[in-house]
Design a protein around this motif. Structure first.
Motif, PDB file in Angstrom:
ATOM      1  N   ASN A  83       0.828  -1.209   0.000  1.00  0.00           N
ATOM      2  CA  ASN A  83       0.000   0.000   0.000  1.00  0.00           C
ATOM      3  C   ASN A  83       0.863   1.261   0.000  1.00  0.00           C
ATOM      4  O   ASN A  83       2.099   1.199  -0.062  1.00  0.00           O
ATOM      5  N   ILE A  84       0.213   2.416   0.064  1.00  0.00           N
ATOM      6  CA  ILE A  84       0.945   3.679  -0.034  1.00  0.00           C
ATOM      7  C   ILE A  84       1.848   3.926   1.164  1.00  0.00           C
ATOM      8  O   ILE A  84       2.768   4.751   1.094  1.00  0.00           O
ATOM      9  N   TYR A  85       1.616   3.214   2.251  1.00  0.00           N
ATOM     10  CA  TYR A  85       2.435   3.389   3.456  1.00  0.00           C
ATOM     11  C   TYR A  85       3.677   2.499   3.449  1.00  0.00           C
ATOM     12  O   TYR A  85       4.490   2.567   4.380  1.00  0.00           O
ATOM     13  N   GLY A  86       3.815   1.678   2.401  1.00  0.00           N
ATOM     14  CA  GLY A  86       4.959   0.780   2.323  1.00  0.00           C
ATOM     15  C   GLY A  86       4.746  -0.531   3.053  1.00  0.00           C
ATOM     16  O   GLY A  86       5.703  -1.256   3.320  1.00  0.00           O
ATOM     17  N   GLN A  87       3.473  -0.869   3.349  1.00  0.00           N
ATOM     18  CA  GLN A  87       3.154  -2.118   4.039  1.00  0.00           C
ATOM     19  C   GLN A  87       2.790  -3.205   3.033  1.00  0.00           C
ATOM     20  O   GLN A  87       1.960  -2.984   2.137  1.00  0.00           O
ATOM     21  N   ARG A  88       3.405  -4.373   3.158  1.00  0.00           N
ATOM     22  CA  ARG A  88       3.053  -5.517   2.326  1.00  0.00           C
ATOM     23  C   ARG A  88       1.785  -6.141   2.899  1.00  0.00           C
ATOM     24  O   ARG A  88       1.716  -6.464   4.084  1.00  0.00           O
ATOM     25  N   LEU A  89       0.768  -6.309   2.049  1.00  0.00           N
ATOM     26  CA  LEU A  89      -0.557  -6.704   2.533  1.00  0.00           C
ATOM     27  C   LEU A  89      -0.687  -8.223   2.604  1.00  0.00           C
ATOM     28  O   LEU A  89      -1.504  -8.849   1.927  1.00  0.00           O
ATOM     29  N   TYR A  90       0.099  -8.811   3.473  1.00  0.00           N
ATOM     30  CA  TYR A  90       0.033 -10.254   3.659  1.00  0.00           C
ATOM     31  C   TYR A  90      -1.325 -10.640   4.236  1.00  0.00           C
ATOM     32  O   TYR A  90      -1.862  -9.947   5.109  1.00  0.00           O
ATOM     33  N   PRO A  91      -1.875 -11.771   3.801  1.00  0.00           N
ATOM     34  CA  PRO A  91      -3.258 -12.125   4.167  1.00  0.00           C
ATOM     35  C   PRO A  91      -3.363 -12.879   5.485  1.00  0.00           C
ATOM     36  O   PRO A  91      -4.128 -13.837   5.610  1.00  0.00           O
ATOM     37  N   ARG A  92      -2.627 -12.461   6.489  1.00  0.00           N
ATOM     38  CA  ARG A  92      -2.639 -13.204   7.746  1.00  0.00           C
ATOM     39  C   ARG A  92      -4.038 -13.266   8.357  1.00  0.00           C
ATOM     40  O   ARG A  92      -4.479 -14.319   8.818  1.00  0.00           O
ATOM     41  N   LYS A  93      -4.731 -12.124   8.361  1.00  0.00           N
ATOM     42  CA  LYS A  93      -6.077 -12.134   8.959  1.00  0.00           C
ATOM     43  C   LYS A  93      -7.019 -13.024   8.156  1.00  0.00           C
ATOM     44  O   LYS A  93      -7.822 -13.771   8.738  1.00  0.00           O
ATOM     45  N   ARG A  94      -6.958 -12.967   6.845  1.00  0.00           N
ATOM     46  CA  ARG A  94      -7.836 -13.802   6.025  1.00  0.00           C
ATOM     47  C   ARG A  94      -7.601 -15.285   6.299  1.00  0.00           C
ATOM     48  O   ARG A  94      -8.552 -16.066   6.401  1.00  0.00           O
ATOM     49  N   LEU A  95      -6.349 -15.684   6.422  1.00  0.00           N
ATOM     50  CA  LEU A  95      -6.044 -17.090   6.671  1.00  0.00           C
ATOM     51  C   LEU A  95      -6.492 -17.508   8.075  1.00  0.00           C
ATOM     52  O   LEU A  95      -7.046 -18.599   8.261  1.00  0.00           O
TER      53      LEU A  95
END
Length: 412
Positions: A122-134
Motif C-alpha cells: 500500500n501507499i504506506y509501504g506495508q506488504r498486505l500479507y493475508p494473515r487475517k484472512r487465513l
C-alpha cells in the motif's frame, strides 16, 4: 487486556504426536515456510543436539504455487514436491486442510505462515500479507465444527491495527489459544543478556537493519522482549512517530534519538570504522515510541547493517546487548521458534504473551503511517494510538531461547 490464555478443547483422538495443519502463503528455499515446516518434517538441531519433532504436519494449504512473485523473482515453489515426498496432502482451501478433506476439524493445531509472496504493497509501504484472512478461515472452520484448537501465526498479527485487534479478540471470544511472533527475540545474545526483571526503565534504543516494514516487526518485538520486563510491566503505547530518509538522518544528527543509548547499542556491534562511516550515507528509518508510563524507545533501522544491538537505561540500571541471528542456509535461530511452537501446541499455553505481538502489530502500523505522513508534510507527524491501551506482564519463564553462540562466522 488480560494475558491469561484460554483453555483449549481436548482432542477427540490420542495420536502419538499432535496433528498440525500448515496454512502457508508460499514455500521457496529459505522462506519462513521452509525454515519452520522443514524442521517439522526432517527434525532439527537445538543446542547442538538433534531433535525429532514432537508434532506432525498432516496437511497443508499452499496459496501461491509456482513462482510466488509472479515472474518478478527468481525464487520458485519447492513446497509441492516436498509435501508430495513426505506423503502430506495439499488441499485447495484452509477448511479442507483443517478437516483433512472432510467437513470439520481433524487436526490438533493450526500453523499459519502468512509471510513472503507477491502480495500488494500500500501507499504506506506495508506488504498486505493475508494473515487475517487465513486466520479467519481457520476460525470459521473451527466455529462450524464446534471444535477449537491452538493456532500459531508467524510474525505480527496483521498489517492493520484494527485487524490485529479483531484477530486477538475473536480468538479470545471463541476460546482459541493464539500465539504469534518471530525468531529474533529468541536469538543468541552477548553482553547483558536482558533487562533485569522489575527494574525501572526510562529509555531504550534498538539498532538493526531493514526494510522498515519487513524488519520493523522483528526489531519492535526485540525491543518489547526487553522493555516488557521493566517495573510494572508493559503499560501500552500512546503515540508513535516514524521518520525515513533525510528526516531520519536529521533526527539522528540532532539527538532526537537518545545519543548515549544509540552509541551504546552501536558499540555492541563491533563495526569497522569504514562500516560505521557508511551509516550516514545509507537508507535510515526511525520509529519513536511513547509508552503510557513515560518510557520512550527508539528503533533505528540502517540499511545494510546486518546486526542487532539493544541498549536500555533506568535510574539504577543500564544494559547493552548484541543479538545474533544465524545466516542461511542454517538459520539456526528458527530452531528455537519451532521448539516454542511445539510446546505451545502441546500445552495450549503461549510461550510469551500474545499481547506483546498485538502491541507490536499496532506500533508498526502506526509507525508506517506516521513515516508516510511525515514524508508528505515535510515535518514529523506523530500518530496517536488510543487503541493500543494494551498492558501485560511477562516473566519469560516459559520461553526456550538460545544460549552461548553459534559458529561465529555463521552468525550476524
Amino acid at each position: 487486556m488480560s494475558s491469561t490464555p484460554p483453555t483449549t478443547a481436548e482432542s477427540t483422538a490420542a495420536p502419538t504426536k499432535l496433528r498440525v495443519a500448515a496454512i502457508l502463503t508460499t514455500y521457496f528455499r529459505g522462506s519462513h515456510s521452509d525454515v519452520v515446516i522443514g524442521r517439522l518434517l526432517d527434525g532439527y538441531l537445538l543446542e547442538g543436539q538433534r531433535r525429532e519433532p514432537e508434532i506432525e504436519v498432516v496437511s497443508a494449504y499452499l496459496e501461491l504455487l509456482g513462482d510466488p512473485y509472479g515472474g518478478e523473482d527468481p525464487r520458485h515453489d519447492i513446497g509441492v514436491d516436498l509435501f508430495d515426498q513426505a506423503g502430506i496432502p495439499l488441499f485447495d482451501s484452509v477448511a479442507e486442510a483443517i478437516g483433512l478433506g472432510q467437513p470439520g476439524v481433524a487436526v490438533d493445531a493450526v500453523l499459519v505462515i502468512g509471510e513472503h509472496g507477491g502480495y500488494e504493497e500500500n501507499i504506506y509501504g506495508q506488504r498486505l500479507y493475508p494473515r487475517k484472512r487465513l486466520v479467519d478461515a481457520a476460525l470459521s472452520t473451527m466455529w462450524g465444527a464446534g471444535r477449537f484448537v491452538p493456532m500459531f501465526t508467524d510474525k505480527q498479527l496483521a498489517w492493520r491495527t484494527r485487524d490485529a485487534i479483531r484477530m486477538y479478540e475473536d480468538c479470545r471470544r471463541l476460546g482459541v489459544p493464539l500465539m504469534a511472533g518471530s525468531s529474533i527475540p529468541l536469538c543468541w545474545r552477548t553482553g547483558d543478556q536482558t533487562w533485569p526483571a522489575g527494574h525501572t526503565m526510562d529509555a531504550a534504543v534498538v539498532v538493526g537493519f531493514g526494510g522498515a516494514d519487513i524488519y520493523g516487526t522483528h526489531l519492535l518485538e526485540l525491543s518489547q522482549s526487553f522493555t516488557e520486563r521493566r517495573a510494572g510491566g508493559e503499560s501500552g503505547v500512546e503515540r508513535v512517530l516514524g521518520l525515513t530518509g533525510a528526516q531520519a538522518h536529521t533526527a539522528l544528527a540532532e539527538g532526537r534519538v537518545d545519543p548515549s543509548l544509540y552509541r551504546q547499542a552501536l558499540d555492541m556491534l563491533d563495526l569497522q570504522p569504514e562500516d560505521e562511516a557508511r551509516l550516514s550515507d545509507v537508507g535510515l528509518d526511525i520509529f519513536e515510541v511513547h509508552h503510557r508510563d513515560g518510557l520512550r524507545t527508539w528503533t533505528v533501522i540502517h540499511e545494510g547493517l546486518n546486526r542487532f544491538g539493544v541498549a536500555a537505561r533506568g535510574p539504577q540500571t543500564s544494559t547493552a546487548t548484541r543479538v545474533w541471528a544465524q545466516r542461511g542456509p542454517a538459520f539456526g535461530h528458527f530452531s528455537y521458534l519451532v521448539r516454542n511452537i511445539e510446546q505451545f501446541f502441546i500445552t495450549g499455553e503461549p510461550r510469551w504473551p500474545t499481547e506483546r505481538v498485538l502491541l507490536v502489530s499496532g506500533v508498526l502500523d502506526a509507525a508506517m503511517r506516521s513515516r508516510h505522513a511525515s514524508k508528505i508534510e515535510g515535518v514529523p507527524v506523530p500518530v496517536s494510538t488510543p487503541e493500543l491501551d494494551v498492558s501485560y506482564q511477562n516473566d519469560d519463564v516459559n520461553v526456550i531461547d538460545a544460549h552461548g553462540l553459534p559458529v561465529i562466522e555463521d552468525a550476524e
